[in-house]
Design a protein around this motif. Structure first.
Motif, mmCIF file in Angstrom:
data_model
loop_
_atom_site.group_PDB
_atom_site.id
_atom_site.type_symbol
_atom_site.label_atom_id
_atom_site.label_comp_id
_atom_site.label_asym_id
_atom_site.label_seq_id
_atom_site.Cartn_x
_atom_site.Cartn_y
_atom_site.Cartn_z
ATOM 1 N N HIS A 294 27.110 -34.189 -25.999
ATOM 2 C CA HIS A 294 28.229 -34.797 -26.720
ATOM 3 C C HIS A 294 29.558 -34.618 -25.976
ATOM 4 O O HIS A 294 30.497 -35.353 -26.204
ATOM 5 N N TYR A 295 29.633 -33.668 -25.068
ATOM 6 C CA TYR A 295 30.850 -33.393 -24.307
ATOM 7 C C TYR A 295 30.830 -34.060 -22.918
ATOM 8 O O TYR A 295 31.569 -33.664 -22.024
ATOM 9 N N VAL A 296 30.016 -35.089 -22.754
ATOM 10 C CA VAL A 296 29.833 -35.722 -21.441
ATOM 11 C C VAL A 296 31.142 -36.257 -20.860
ATOM 12 O O VAL A 296 31.387 -36.132 -19.662
ATOM 13 N N GLU A 297 31.990 -36.821 -21.687
ATOM 14 C CA GLU A 297 33.247 -37.371 -21.165
ATOM 15 C C GLU A 297 34.127 -36.275 -20.579
ATOM 16 O O GLU A 297 34.704 -36.438 -19.500
ATOM 17 N N LYS A 298 34.216 -35.158 -21.262
ATOM 18 C CA LYS A 298 35.006 -34.027 -20.772
ATOM 19 C C LYS A 298 34.397 -33.474 -19.488
ATOM 20 O O LYS A 298 35.107 -33.194 -18.521
ATOM 21 N N LEU A 299 33.094 -33.339 -19.463
ATOM 22 C CA LEU A 299 32.396 -32.825 -18.285
ATOM 23 C C LEU A 299 32.641 -33.727 -17.081
ATOM 24 O O LEU A 299 32.982 -33.252 -15.989
ATOM 25 N N PHE A 300 32.482 -35.029 -17.262
ATOM 26 C CA PHE A 300 32.685 -35.967 -16.160
ATOM 27 C C PHE A 300 34.135 -35.952 -15.685
ATOM 28 O O PHE A 300 34.411 -36.054 -14.496
ATOM 29 N N PHE A 301 35.071 -35.817 -16.607
ATOM 30 C CA PHE A 301 36.488 -35.729 -16.236
ATOM 31 C C PHE A 301 36.717 -34.510 -15.347
ATOM 32 O O PHE A 301 37.383 -34.592 -14.318
ATOM 33 N N GLU A 302 36.144 -33.373 -15.731
ATOM 34 C CA GLU A 302 36.296 -32.148 -14.944
ATOM 35 C C GLU A 302 35.655 -32.292 -13.566
ATOM 36 O O GLU A 302 36.188 -31.790 -12.568
ATOM 37 N N LEU A 303 34.534 -32.992 -13.486
ATOM 38 C CA LEU A 303 33.904 -33.240 -12.190
ATOM 39 C C LEU A 303 34.793 -34.117 -11.310
ATOM 40 O O LEU A 303 34.941 -33.868 -10.113
ATOM 41 N N HIS A 304 35.394 -35.145 -11.905
ATOM 42 C CA HIS A 304 36.284 -36.032 -11.160
ATOM 43 C C HIS A 304 37.470 -35.264 -10.583
ATOM 44 O O HIS A 304 37.879 -35.508 -9.447
ATOM 45 N N ILE A 305 38.015 -34.351 -11.362
ATOM 46 C CA ILE A 305 39.143 -33.545 -10.892
ATOM 47 C C ILE A 305 38.748 -32.759 -9.645
ATOM 48 O O ILE A 305 39.555 -32.563 -8.740
ATOM 49 N N LYS A 306 37.487 -32.341 -9.594
ATOM 50 C CA LYS A 306 36.991 -31.570 -8.446
ATOM 51 C C LYS A 306 36.508 -32.469 -7.304
ATOM 52 O O LYS A 306 35.971 -31.990 -6.316
ATOM 53 N N GLY A 307 36.652 -33.776 -7.473
ATOM 54 C CA GLY A 307 36.261 -34.703 -6.426
ATOM 55 C C GLY A 307 34.777 -35.038 -6.417
ATOM 56 O O GLY A 307 34.256 -35.533 -5.422
ATOM 57 N N ILE A 308 34.103 -34.771 -7.507
ATOM 58 C CA ILE A 308 32.664 -35.026 -7.614
ATOM 59 C C ILE A 308 32.443 -36.295 -8.428
ATOM 60 O O ILE A 308 32.994 -36.451 -9.518
ATOM 61 N N ILE A 309 31.640 -37.205 -7.898
ATOM 62 C CA ILE A 309 31.323 -38.444 -8.608
ATOM 63 C C ILE A 309 29.989 -38.260 -9.318
ATOM 64 O O ILE A 309 28.951 -38.092 -8.672
ATOM 65 N N PRO A 310 29.986 -38.298 -10.645
ATOM 66 C CA PRO A 310 28.724 -38.153 -11.382
ATOM 67 C C PRO A 310 27.854 -39.398 -11.233
ATOM 68 O O PRO A 310 28.363 -40.521 -11.221
ATOM 69 N N ILE A 311 26.566 -39.177 -11.091
ATOM 70 C CA ILE A 311 25.598 -40.271 -11.070
ATOM 71 C C ILE A 311 24.662 -40.077 -12.257
ATOM 72 O O ILE A 311 23.990 -39.051 -12.357
ATOM 73 N N ILE A 312 24.646 -41.046 -13.131
ATOM 74 C CA ILE A 312 23.780 -40.989 -14.315
ATOM 75 C C ILE A 312 22.454 -41.624 -13.921
ATOM 76 O O ILE A 312 22.377 -42.831 -13.673
ATOM 77 N N VAL A 313 21.417 -40.798 -13.838
ATOM 78 C CA VAL A 313 20.103 -41.321 -13.465
ATOM 79 C C VAL A 313 19.336 -41.715 -14.722
ATOM 80 O O VAL A 313 19.404 -41.053 -15.744
ATOM 81 N N HIS A 314 18.655 -42.822 -14.618
ATOM 82 C CA HIS A 314 17.843 -43.363 -15.711
ATOM 83 C C HIS A 314 18.619 -43.542 -17.023
ATOM 84 O O HIS A 314 18.165 -43.122 -18.079
ATOM 85 N N PRO A 315 19.780 -44.198 -16.976
ATOM 86 C CA PRO A 315 20.495 -44.437 -18.237
ATOM 87 C C PRO A 315 19.666 -45.283 -19.202
ATOM 88 O O PRO A 315 19.840 -45.210 -20.414
ATOM 89 N N GLU A 316 18.734 -46.066 -18.641
ATOM 90 C CA GLU A 316 17.877 -46.922 -19.465
ATOM 91 C C GLU A 316 16.892 -46.132 -20.307
ATOM 92 O O GLU A 316 16.265 -46.673 -21.220
ATOM 93 N N LYS A 317 16.762 -44.841 -20.021
ATOM 94 C CA LYS A 317 15.845 -43.988 -20.786
ATOM 95 C C LYS A 317 16.572 -43.041 -21.738
ATOM 96 O O LYS A 317 15.935 -42.279 -22.454
ATOM 97 N N ILE A 318 17.895 -43.090 -21.748
ATOM 98 C CA ILE A 318 18.687 -42.180 -22.581
ATOM 99 C C ILE A 318 19.007 -42.869 -23.898
ATOM 100 O O ILE A 318 19.796 -43.813 -23.948
ATOM 101 N N ARG A 319 18.391 -42.387 -24.957
ATOM 102 C CA ARG A 319 18.520 -43.015 -26.277
ATOM 103 C C ARG A 319 19.975 -43.215 -26.686
ATOM 104 O O ARG A 319 20.357 -44.256 -27.200
#
Length: 92
Positions: A3-28
Motif C-alpha cells: 500500500h506504500y508503493v508510491e512512497k517507496l518509489f518516490f524514495e527510490l527516485h530520490i536515490k537515482g534508482i528507477i523502479p521496474i514493475i515486473v509482471h504488472p499483468e499478474k498483480i491483482r
C-alpha cells in the motif's frame, strides 16, 4: 504491491534508482486499479510484461490486460520468461 508503493518509489527516485514493475499483468491490485499503474509510470517507473501473458498462456484476463498495457504505452519491456521456458514451451 504494498500500500506504500508510491512512497517507496518516490524514495527510490530520490536515490537515482528507477523502479521496474515486473509482471504488472499478474498483480491483482493493478488489474483492479490501473490508474495506480499509470500514476507510477507517469512518475518514472518502468514495467515488464511477460511474452507468455501477451500470448494468452496465463489466461484470457491476463492476456487482455497485458494487451491493454502495451496499447496504452505502459509497457517498457517484454520478457521471454526463459527461466521458466518449460512451462510455456507449448505456446511458442
Amino acid at each position: 504491491m504494498p500500500h506504500y508503493v508510491e512512497k517507496l518509489f518516490f524514495e527510490l527516485h530520490i536515490k537515482g534508482i528507477i523502479p521496474i514493475i515486473v509482471h504488472p499483468e499478474k498483480i491483482r491490485r493493478l488489474i483492479e486499479q490501473p490508474d495506480l499503474l499509470y500514476k507510477l509510470v507517469k512518475n518514472g517507473a518502468l514495467t515488464q510484461v511477460a511474452a507468455a501473458s501477451i500470448q494468452g498462456a496465463l489466461g484470457k484476463q491476463i492476456k487482455k490486460f497485458s494487451l491493454q498495457l502495451v496499447e496504452s504505452n505502459l509497457t517498457h519491456f517484454i520478457a521471454s520468461d526463459a527461466h521458466n521456458a518449460s512451462t510455456y514451451i507449448h505456446t511458442y
